[in-house]
Design a protein around this motif. Structure first.
Motif, PDB file in Angstrom:
ATOM      1  N   ASN A   1      46.598   1.023  14.126  1.00 51.99           N
ATOM      2  CA  ASN A   1      46.667  -0.080  15.084  1.00 51.99           C
ATOM      3  C   ASN A   1      46.065  -1.328  14.455  1.00 51.99           C
ATOM      4  OD1 ASN A   1      47.791   1.502  17.166  1.00 51.99           O
ATOM      5  ND2 ASN A   1      45.767   2.272  17.722  1.00 51.99           N
ATOM      6  N   ALA A   2      46.738  -2.457  14.627  1.00 60.86           N
ATOM      7  CA  ALA A   2      46.278  -3.678  13.965  1.00 60.86           C
ATOM      8  C   ALA A   2      46.772  -4.920  14.696  1.00 60.86           C
ATOM      9  CB  ALA A   2      46.781  -3.695  12.519  1.00 60.86           C
ATOM     10  N   ILE A   3      46.316  -6.073  14.217  1.00 60.18           N
ATOM     11  CA  ILE A   3      46.843  -7.366  14.651  1.00 60.18           C
ATOM     12  C   ILE A   3      47.217  -8.156  13.400  1.00 60.18           C
ATOM     13  CG2 ILE A   3      45.561  -7.521  16.818  1.00 60.18           C
ATOM     14  CD1 ILE A   3      43.571  -9.367  15.351  1.00 60.18           C
ATOM     15  N   LEU A   4      48.196  -9.020  13.536  1.00 59.06           N
ATOM     16  CA  LEU A   4      48.579  -9.892  12.430  1.00 59.06           C
ATOM     17  C   LEU A   4      47.546 -11.004  12.325  1.00 59.06           C
ATOM     18  CD1 LEU A   4      50.671 -10.707  10.276  1.00 59.06           C
ATOM     19  CD2 LEU A   4      51.827 -12.037  12.048  1.00 59.06           C
ATOM     20  N   GLN A   5      46.900 -11.105  11.180  1.00 59.70           N
ATOM     21  CA  GLN A   5      45.829 -12.080  11.009  1.00 59.70           C
ATOM     22  C   GLN A   5      46.296 -13.362  10.328  1.00 59.70           C
ATOM     23  OE1 GLN A   5      42.514 -11.083   8.332  1.00 59.70           O
ATOM     24  NE2 GLN A   5      41.123 -11.620   9.993  1.00 59.70           N
ATOM     25  N   ASP A   6      47.159 -13.233   9.321  1.00 63.12           N
ATOM     26  CA  ASP A   6      47.594 -14.420   8.587  1.00 63.12           C
ATOM     27  C   ASP A   6      48.902 -14.127   7.862  1.00 63.12           C
ATOM     28  OD1 ASP A   6      47.495 -17.006   7.623  1.00 63.12           O
ATOM     29  OD2 ASP A   6      46.293 -16.476   5.873  1.00 63.12           O
ATOM     30  N   MET A   7      49.665 -15.202   7.594  1.00 68.30           N
ATOM     31  CA  MET A   7      50.921 -15.065   6.862  1.00 68.30           C
ATOM     32  C   MET A   7      51.076 -16.222   5.890  1.00 68.30           C
ATOM     33  SD  MET A   7      53.723 -13.629   9.522  1.00 68.30           S
ATOM     34  CE  MET A   7      54.442 -12.698   8.195  1.00 68.30           C
ATOM     35  N   GLN A   8      51.775 -15.959   4.804  1.00 65.68           N
ATOM     36  CA  GLN A   8      52.095 -17.007   3.843  1.00 65.68           C
ATOM     37  C   GLN A   8      53.608 -17.122   3.733  1.00 65.68           C
ATOM     38  OE1 GLN A   8      50.087 -16.438   0.078  1.00 65.68           O
ATOM     39  NE2 GLN A   8      48.188 -15.807   1.082  1.00 65.68           N
ATOM     40  N   PHE A   9      54.087 -18.379   3.698  1.00 63.42           N
ATOM     41  CA  PHE A   9      55.523 -18.630   3.618  1.00 63.42           C
ATOM     42  C   PHE A   9      55.857 -19.370   2.323  1.00 63.42           C
ATOM     43  CE2 PHE A   9      54.505 -18.178   8.067  1.00 63.42           C
ATOM     44  CZ  PHE A   9      55.573 -17.474   8.600  1.00 63.42           C
ATOM     45  N   HIS A  10      57.046 -19.113   1.813  1.00 64.75           N
ATOM     46  CA  HIS A  10      57.506 -19.820   0.617  1.00 64.75           C
ATOM     47  C   HIS A  10      57.714 -21.291   0.972  1.00 64.75           C
ATOM     48  CE1 HIS A  10      60.050 -21.052  -2.752  1.00 64.75           C
ATOM     49  NE2 HIS A  10      59.603 -19.980  -3.392  1.00 64.75           N
ATOM     50  N   PRO A  11      57.212 -22.221   0.160  1.00 67.26           N
ATOM     51  CA  PRO A  11      57.297 -23.651   0.491  1.00 67.26           C
ATOM     52  C   PRO A  11      58.715 -24.211   0.545  1.00 67.26           C
ATOM     53  CG  PRO A  11      56.534 -23.345  -1.760  1.00 67.26           C
ATOM     54  CD  PRO A  11      56.521 -21.994  -1.117  1.00 67.26           C
ATOM     55  N   VAL A  12      59.671 -23.538  -0.089  1.00 67.02           N
ATOM     56  CA  VAL A  12      61.049 -24.039  -0.118  1.00 67.02           C
ATOM     57  C   VAL A  12      61.963 -23.239   0.806  1.00 67.02           C
ATOM     58  CG1 VAL A  12      63.073 -24.494  -1.554  1.00 67.02           C
ATOM     59  CG2 VAL A  12      60.776 -24.892  -2.474  1.00 67.02           C
TER      60      VAL A  12
END
Length: 210
Positions: free
Chosen positions: A70-81
């Motif tokens: 069991n978890a929560i989404l803490q952070d995400m990284q997206f491609h700049p382009v």
């Protein structure tokens, strides 16, 4: 708050080279942070659709190989382009321990200030809260029905059952700003009141003279 299941598999190799390789295959490198140890795994990018591209917050049940976490989404990284997800961080949760999570703000009601020509300004679209998983809502409802022009709703004005708001109480969540239409309407109302008062005074003078 609803729970979304996401399937994945533990990574056999780590490092930038391996991360680039699994991204080319359509997978996202992920990490589960826990007080005991951190776990590295990978999830197909399509699995994030219902979790990320939604106006509501969700809990997550990670099904990684033979483990259920069991978890929560803490952070995400997206491609700049391309704007593709290139990395995701999760935080393991426990039923008996409070969770700190950002929850979307849901504005409801028709503001009297907007009806008068004011402009609705949403300052905060998410608020940080603390509470047990079973008490966390999918969004935080903020009713603006009685909100007038040049007035605002701050964090200190809000209260929800069984959860604690962590943002400063003076933080403005939503406000109604003046606009040309609103100022014109207010001016017309004032002029109308003054005209009415003048007419009333004139009527009284006529009565006295007669």
């Amino acid at each position: 708050m609803k729970t979304i299941e996401i399937k994945g598999s533990f990574r056999k190799e780590l490092g930038k080279k391996n991360s680039k390789l699994i991204r080319k295959e359509g997978y996202v490198p992920c990490v589960i942070y826990d007080k005991e140890n951190n776990l590295h795994f990978q999830v197909h990018e399509n699995s994030f659709q219902k979790l990320v591209y939604t106006p509501e917050a969700h809990l997550v049940k990670l099904l990684i190989d033979d483990q259920e976490i069991n978890a929560i989404l803490q952070d995400m990284q997206f491609h700049p382009v391309t704007d593709k997800i290139i990395h995701a961080d999760f935080m393991k949760t426990y039923d008996h321990m409070p969770i700190v999570i950002s929850i979307p703000v849901a504005i409801t009601g028709d503001s009297v200030g907007v009806k008068a020509g004011g402009k609705l300004i949403v300052k905060r679209r998410h608020l940080k809260v603390k509470g047990l998983a079973e008490h966390l809502p999918e969004n935080l409802t903020v009713d603006i029905s009685e909100l007038k022009i040049n007035h605002s709703i701050k964090v200190g004005d809000l209260a929800y059952d069984n959860i604690e708001l962590l943002d400063p109480k003076v933080t403005t969540v939503v406000s109604i700003a003046s606009s040309r239409v609103a100022l014109k309407t207010e001016g017309e109302e004032v002029a109308e009141e003054e005209t009415t008062e003048e007419e009333t005074a004139e009527d009284k003078d006529k009565e006295k003279k007669s």
